[in-house]
Design a protein around this motif. Structure first.
Motif, short mmCIF file in Angstrom:
data_model
loop_
_atom_site.label_atom_id
_atom_site.label_comp_id
_atom_site.label_asym_id
_atom_site.label_seq_id
_atom_site.Cartn_x
_atom_site.Cartn_y
_atom_site.Cartn_z
N ARG A 164 0.85 -1.20 0.00
CA ARG A 164 0.00 0.00 0.00
C ARG A 164 0.88 1.25 0.00
O ARG A 164 1.97 1.24 0.54
CB ARG A 164 -0.93 0.00 1.22
CG ARG A 164 -1.90 1.19 1.28
CD ARG A 164 -2.96 0.97 2.34
NE ARG A 164 -3.76 2.17 2.60
CZ ARG A 164 -4.82 2.55 1.90
NH1 ARG A 164 -5.21 1.80 0.86
NH2 ARG A 164 -5.50 3.64 2.20
N TRP A 165 0.34 2.31 -0.59
CA TRP A 165 1.06 3.58 -0.76
C TRP A 165 2.30 3.39 -1.62
O TRP A 165 3.40 3.81 -1.27
CB TRP A 165 1.41 4.21 0.60
CG TRP A 165 0.21 4.57 1.40
CD1 TRP A 165 -0.17 4.03 2.58
CD2 TRP A 165 -0.79 5.55 1.06
NE1 TRP A 165 -1.36 4.60 3.00
CE2 TRP A 165 -1.75 5.54 2.10
CE3 TRP A 165 -0.96 6.43 -0.02
CZ2 TRP A 165 -2.86 6.38 2.08
CZ3 TRP A 165 -2.06 7.26 -0.03
CH2 TRP A 165 -3.00 7.23 1.01
N LYS A 206 -7.46 10.66 -1.63
CA LYS A 206 -6.42 11.47 -1.03
C LYS A 206 -6.84 12.94 -0.96
O LYS A 206 -7.37 13.49 -1.93
CB LYS A 206 -5.11 11.38 -1.82
CG LYS A 206 -4.58 9.96 -2.01
CD LYS A 206 -3.15 9.96 -2.53
CE LYS A 206 -2.93 10.78 -3.78
NZ LYS A 206 -3.61 10.26 -4.95
N GLN A 214 -0.52 7.18 -5.98
CA GLN A 214 -0.17 6.14 -5.02
C GLN A 214 -1.20 5.01 -5.13
O GLN A 214 -2.38 5.26 -5.40
CB GLN A 214 -0.18 6.68 -3.58
CG GLN A 214 1.06 7.45 -3.21
CD GLN A 214 1.02 8.87 -3.76
OE1 GLN A 214 -0.03 9.52 -3.73
NE2 GLN A 214 2.13 9.34 -4.27
N GLU A 216 -2.50 0.69 -4.24
CA GLU A 216 -2.50 -0.58 -3.54
C GLU A 216 -2.16 -1.67 -4.53
O GLU A 216 -2.58 -1.62 -5.70
CB GLU A 216 -3.87 -0.86 -2.93
CG GLU A 216 -4.23 0.05 -1.77
CD GLU A 216 -5.54 -0.36 -1.14
OE1 GLU A 216 -5.54 -0.63 0.07
OE2 GLU A 216 -6.55 -0.40 -1.87
N SER A 362 1.86 14.84 3.62
CA SER A 362 2.21 13.50 3.13
C SER A 362 3.72 13.29 3.16
O SER A 362 4.19 12.21 3.54
CB SER A 362 1.69 13.30 1.70
OG SER A 362 0.28 13.24 1.68
N TYR A 366 5.72 10.01 4.68
CA TYR A 366 6.43 8.94 3.94
C TYR A 366 7.94 9.05 4.08
O TYR A 366 8.47 10.08 4.45
CB TYR A 366 5.97 8.87 2.48
CG TYR A 366 6.36 9.97 1.52
CD1 TYR A 366 7.68 10.31 1.28
CD2 TYR A 366 5.38 10.62 0.77
CE1 TYR A 366 8.03 11.27 0.36
CE2 TYR A 366 5.71 11.59 -0.17
CZ TYR A 366 7.04 11.91 -0.37
OH TYR A 366 7.37 12.87 -1.29
#
Length: 387
Positions: A164-165, A206, A214, A216, A362, A366
């Motif tokens: 994910r991401w 988002k 981004q 999955e 964000s 990250y």
């Protein structure tokens, strides 16, 4: 193309002519190709992927790597390019990082010569887009909880799991997937996205990084040839080495977002009048602008110092954490203060500040949250791991 911020403290005084040329060409590309469409892309929740081949033509993908048709530029030059891209939008700089620092970096560091020859040249040209599949839904900042598995069946590897991401996965031709083998050791695998059992879906809801991509990923009995494994990868230290390349670029990139916000606030302070005078004539506004500029320049000089250490082969994990933690944190503060100077109009798309504010939240998360980098620095200071 010199900005108001440049004139007060010009980074060109501290970089080589070649590095400055990279910066100015990146600025021209960002301002003429990305900036005109970025607000619309943000509203549409769309990465302007049609520009990725142009980034390859420009030469920015994997630009600090040597050989395989890549530019072999300095780490400082790459940082300056990242800064100019993020001055327009963090999402587009993220695409630069995912392709060049993470996907290409993993193949460059840990791949076989055959894998490098096959993939790095077209990736550098932007003809093949790659992703980096590490983070999992349950894991977040702790990749040691990885559930994705790779088991050997004869001459094949079989991968199962979820990620994910993951940036760029729905437009990529290949990705580097990290999975635990049957001995529990994390290994990297090159996975073409047309492999049966591979599925990628964009994350659509988002409220930040909307002009980015981004995803999955689901891996269901994805069968790969034996030579799909990155032979040099073994253990979590392998993906972490790639992440540190990306974290280094962030330390530079967020200073571009901060600069963009500062430029908007300075311009507004000169043009908006209240109580019969420009707001920039008020002491409280000038004090805010001065404080923000000081933090911007400190962050830029920190990034430059990290770049020189990196080019000398002396940059440590702890030093990268200092850069990521400080510069993201200060960029967020700068964006917030600039938003307040712009008043109510600061929340509109007439100015880039609110978009930068959202994106930077964000970026704060990250490649290691604030807390993760605080613990890295704390470990360096005390010699005790508090994770």
């Amino acid at each position: 193309m010199t900005t108001t911020i440049d004139r007060l403290f010009d980074v060109s005084d501290f970089v080589t002519e070649e590095e400055r040329d990279w910066q100015l060409r990146a600025r021209e590309f960002a301002q003429t190709r990305i900036a005109p469409i970025i607000d619309e892309a943000f509203e549409q929740r769309r990465l302007p992927a049609e520009l990725l081949p142009e980034v390859g033509e420009f030469g920015a993908f994997g630009m600090y790597l040597d050989g395989y048709g890549l530019k072999g530029a300095s780490s400082v030059a790459y940082g300056l390019v990242a800064m100019e891209f993020e001055a327009v939008d963090s999402g587009f700089r993220t695409a630069l990082s995912v392709q060049g620092s993470l996907a290409m970096g993993a193949i460059y560091k840990f791949g076989s010569e055959e894998q490098k020859q096959r993939w790095l040249p077209p990736m550098g040209r932007g003809e093949a887009i790659g992703f980096f599949g590490l983070t999992e839904p349950q894991g977040g900042s702790d990749p040691n909880t990885m559930l994705t598995t790779a088991r050997r069946e004869g001459d094949e590897w079989v991968l199962n799991g979820r990620k994910r991401w993951i940036g760029l996965a729905t437009v990529a031709q290949l990705g580097v997937i990290w999975a635990k083998d049957e001995e529990g050791v994390v290994r990297g695998f090159i996975v073409p996205t047309d492999t049966p059992g591979f599925e990628a879906r964009a994350i659509e809801n988002k409220l930040s990084m909307r002009a980015s991509l981004q995803c999955e990923i689901e891996l269901t009995d994805v069968r790969l040839p034996a030579d799909a494994i990155l032979p040099g990868s073994k253990g979590l230290s392998s993906p972490f080495k790639c992440l540190n390349e990306a974290r280094y670029g962030i330390a530079w990139g967020v200073m571009g977002a901060a600069r963009s916000c500062l430029e908007a606030a300075v311009s507004r302070s000169q043009s908006r009048e209240v109580f019969g005078a420009p707001i920039g004539s008020k002491q409280i506004i000038q004090a805010k602008l001065a404080d923000m500029f000081v933090e911007y320049e400190k962050g830029l000089l920190l990034a430059l110092h990290l770049g020189r250490l990196k080019d000398a082969g002396r940059l440590t994990y702890g030093q990268i954490s200092v850069g990521k933690l400080n510069n993201v944190r200060e960029a967020i503060k700068i964006a917030s203060t600039c938003r307040s100077i712009l008043g109510g109009d600061g929340i509109t798309s007439e100015f880039p500040v609110m978009r930068h504010m959202a994106n930077l939240e964000s970026v704060r998360t990250y490649e290691g949250t604030d807390e993760v980098h605080q613990l890295v620095i704390g470990r360096e200071l005390t010699g005790i791991a508090a994770f």
